[in-house]
Scaffold this motif. Structure first.
Motif, PDB file in Angstrom:
ATOM      1  N   ASP A 288       0.835  -1.207   0.000  1.00  0.00           N
ATOM      2  CA  ASP A 288       0.000   0.000   0.000  1.00  0.00           C
ATOM      3  C   ASP A 288       0.868   1.256   0.000  1.00  0.00           C
ATOM      4  OD1 ASP A 288      -2.324  -1.446  -0.056  1.00  0.00           O
ATOM      5  OD2 ASP A 288      -2.682  -1.337   2.124  1.00  0.00           O
ATOM      6  N   ASP A 289       1.928   1.224   0.832  1.00  0.00           N
ATOM      7  CA  ASP A 289       2.846   2.370   0.858  1.00  0.00           C
ATOM      8  C   ASP A 289       3.500   2.567  -0.506  1.00  0.00           C
ATOM      9  OD1 ASP A 289       2.234   2.776   3.487  1.00  0.00           O
ATOM     10  OD2 ASP A 289       4.014   1.776   4.271  1.00  0.00           O
ATOM     11  N   ARG A 290       3.885   1.467  -1.171  1.00  0.00           N
ATOM     12  CA  ARG A 290       4.509   1.567  -2.486  1.00  0.00           C
ATOM     13  C   ARG A 290       3.536   2.155  -3.513  1.00  0.00           C
ATOM     14  NH1 ARG A 290       8.758  -0.735  -5.095  1.00  0.00           N
ATOM     15  NH2 ARG A 290       9.252  -2.073  -3.306  1.00  0.00           N
ATOM     16  N   ARG A 291       2.267   1.690  -3.485  1.00  0.00           N
ATOM     17  CA  ARG A 291       1.269   2.214  -4.421  1.00  0.00           C
ATOM     18  C   ARG A 291       0.996   3.691  -4.164  1.00  0.00           C
ATOM     19  NH1 ARG A 291      -0.970  -3.105  -3.925  1.00  0.00           N
ATOM     20  NH2 ARG A 291      -2.132  -2.499  -2.040  1.00  0.00           N
ATOM     21  N   SER A 292       0.936   4.062  -2.875  1.00  0.00           N
ATOM     22  CA  SER A 292       0.703   5.476  -2.546  1.00  0.00           C
ATOM     23  C   SER A 292       1.842   6.345  -3.033  1.00  0.00           C
ATOM     24  CB  SER A 292       0.530   5.624  -1.030  1.00  0.00           C
ATOM     25  OG  SER A 292      -0.598   4.896  -0.565  1.00  0.00           O
ATOM     26  N   ALA A 293       3.065   5.830  -2.910  1.00  0.00           N
ATOM     27  CA  ALA A 293       4.226   6.599  -3.371  1.00  0.00           C
ATOM     28  C   ALA A 293       4.198   6.762  -4.884  1.00  0.00           C
ATOM     29  CB  ALA A 293       5.509   5.917  -2.922  1.00  0.00           C
ATOM     30  N   VAL A 294       3.813   5.686  -5.588  1.00  0.00           N
ATOM     31  CA  VAL A 294       3.744   5.752  -7.059  1.00  0.00           C
ATOM     32  C   VAL A 294       2.694   6.759  -7.483  1.00  0.00           C
ATOM     33  CG1 VAL A 294       3.142   4.468  -9.131  1.00  0.00           C
ATOM     34  CG2 VAL A 294       4.621   3.425  -7.397  1.00  0.00           C
ATOM     35  N   ILE A 295       1.509   6.712  -6.826  1.00  0.00           N
ATOM     36  CA  ILE A 295       0.434   7.646  -7.164  1.00  0.00           C
ATOM     37  C   ILE A 295       0.865   9.087  -6.897  1.00  0.00           C
ATOM     38  CG2 ILE A 295      -1.889   8.384  -6.501  1.00  0.00           C
ATOM     39  CD1 ILE A 295      -2.521   5.432  -5.960  1.00  0.00           C
ATOM     40  N   ALA A 296       1.565   9.294  -5.751  1.00  0.00           N
ATOM     41  CA  ALA A 296       2.026  10.645  -5.397  1.00  0.00           C
ATOM     42  C   ALA A 296       3.007  11.181  -6.436  1.00  0.00           C
ATOM     43  CB  ALA A 296       2.657  10.643  -4.018  1.00  0.00           C
ATOM     44  N   ARG A 297       3.901  10.323  -6.941  1.00  0.00           N
ATOM     45  CA  ARG A 297       4.858  10.750  -7.954  1.00  0.00           C
ATOM     46  C   ARG A 297       4.146  11.066  -9.276  1.00  0.00           C
ATOM     47  NH1 ARG A 297       8.155   6.592  -5.765  1.00  0.00           N
ATOM     48  NH2 ARG A 297       7.522   5.196  -7.466  1.00  0.00           N
ATOM     49  N   SER A 298       3.123  10.249  -9.595  1.00  0.00           N
ATOM     50  CA  SER A 298       2.391  10.473 -10.836  1.00  0.00           C
ATOM     51  C   SER A 298       1.648  11.801 -10.807  1.00  0.00           C
ATOM     52  CB  SER A 298       1.405   9.312 -11.070  1.00  0.00           C
ATOM     53  OG  SER A 298       2.079   8.088 -11.152  1.00  0.00           O
ATOM     54  N   VAL A 299       1.052  12.110  -9.669  1.00  0.00           N
ATOM     55  CA  VAL A 299       0.300  13.371  -9.516  1.00  0.00           C
ATOM     56  C   VAL A 299       1.247  14.551  -9.613  1.00  0.00           C
ATOM     57  CG1 VAL A 299      -1.065  14.753  -7.926  1.00  0.00           C
ATOM     58  CG2 VAL A 299      -1.557  12.321  -8.197  1.00  0.00           C
TER      59      VAL A 299
END
Length: 302
Positions: A288-299
């Motif tokens: 979940d932390d990894r997915r949140s980090a990926v989403i944050a970078r994409s945004v």
């Protein structure tokens, strides 16, 4: 049986006296004998009953005497037993005091002539880590890594070893002096969750060896050794983020294990048994932390 009164002072009534006239006359008329014979018969009956009462009294006195002697013997035996107990207790206290004094005396290890230092010098953790370990308290695994041992060697100074500081010890929080080296944590210490797999793998050997040296029961040391074996051989290790997940599990399991061991009113768990359900939960959190980090970078890109 009811107790009887002393009958030895009783005296036989005078059955020829006036008070017994009516009895003598009635019995004499009924049995066709003289009043004098009646008085004699009554006297003989009284004497026989008196003899029975005196015999019973003598038996009661003898029983009382025997009972009193038994009580006296029991009291005497109890006094002897108490004296022996106190003497044995005093001997044990003296022996314990002697052992305590002997334990406080500095001791030198024996050595063999003409035997040089080993080819490789063993890395040693800091005095702070060893004191924590000896008190069965939690201590970060970093202190037993090669980096932690090198840091302990660099910071080791003779004056630090000789300096003492005040600390609370025991259930009553009694103030005692301890070496400063045993009280000071390292500012470079790393939480278990942030260690690399290599650091954990190398530090565990130093940790297990140190536990045995400071007196951990063998059962606990073996359980922790089996725990590390199960982590090394766990099939999740070869998967994506496997070592990171196992490191997170290691960090939580070891901390919770120490907290459970410190609670004397409960029973600790077997750390060598891997909880697969907890392992999956930790894996989900990491992903979940990894997915949140990926989403944050994409945004942030947009």
């Amino acid at each position: 049986m009811p107790r009887i009164n002393d009958p030895t002072s009783n005296r036989c009534p005078d059955f020829l006296s006036g008070p017994y006239l009516a009895v003598r006359t009635a019995v004499a008329a009924a049995q066709d004998i003289t009043p004098e014979q009646v008085a004699t018969t009554l006297s003989d009956a009284w004497e026989a009953d008196q003899a029975t009462q005196v015999a019973a009294w003598d038996a009661q006195c003898q029983a009382d005497l025997s009972h009193h002697r038994e009580i006296e013997n029991e009291i005497h035996q109890a006094e002897q037993d108490e004296a022996q107990r106190l003497a044995l207790q005093e001997e044990r206290e003296e022996a314990a005091e002697k052992r305590a004094k002997d334990k406080k005396k500095p001791k030198l290890a024996p050595y063999r002539d003409n035997v040089a230092i080993a080819d490789e010098v063993e890395e040693r953790p800091s005095q702070f880590a060893l004191h924590k370990l000896k008190a069965f308290e939690y201590i970060e695994l970093w202190y037993f890594t090669a980096e932690g041992c090198r840091e302990a060697r660099r910071s080791h100074r003779a004056q630090a070893e000789e300096a003492f500081g005040l600390t609370c010890a025991g259930p009553d929080d009694v103030m005692t002096f301890k070496p400063v080296a045993s009280l000071k944590a390292s500012a470079k210490a790393i939480p278990d969750a942030d260690l690399t797999w290599r650091q954990m793998s190398t530090a565990k050997n130093c940790l297990l060896t140190s536990m045995a040296k400071v007196g951990w029961p063998q059962r606990y040391t073996l359980s922790l050794a089996l725990f590390y074996h199960h982590l090394d051989s766990h099939p999740r290790r070869t998967r994506r983020d496997g070592e990171k997940i196992l490191l997170a599990y290691h960090s939580k399991a070891r901390l919770d294990w120490h907290e459970a061991l410190a609670d004397s009113e409960s029973e600790a768990f077997d750390i060598s048994s891997i909880n697969e359900s907890l392992l999956r939960t930790l894996a989900d959190e990491i992903w979940d932390d990894r997915r949140s980090a990926v989403i944050a970078r994409s945004v942030s890109i947009f």
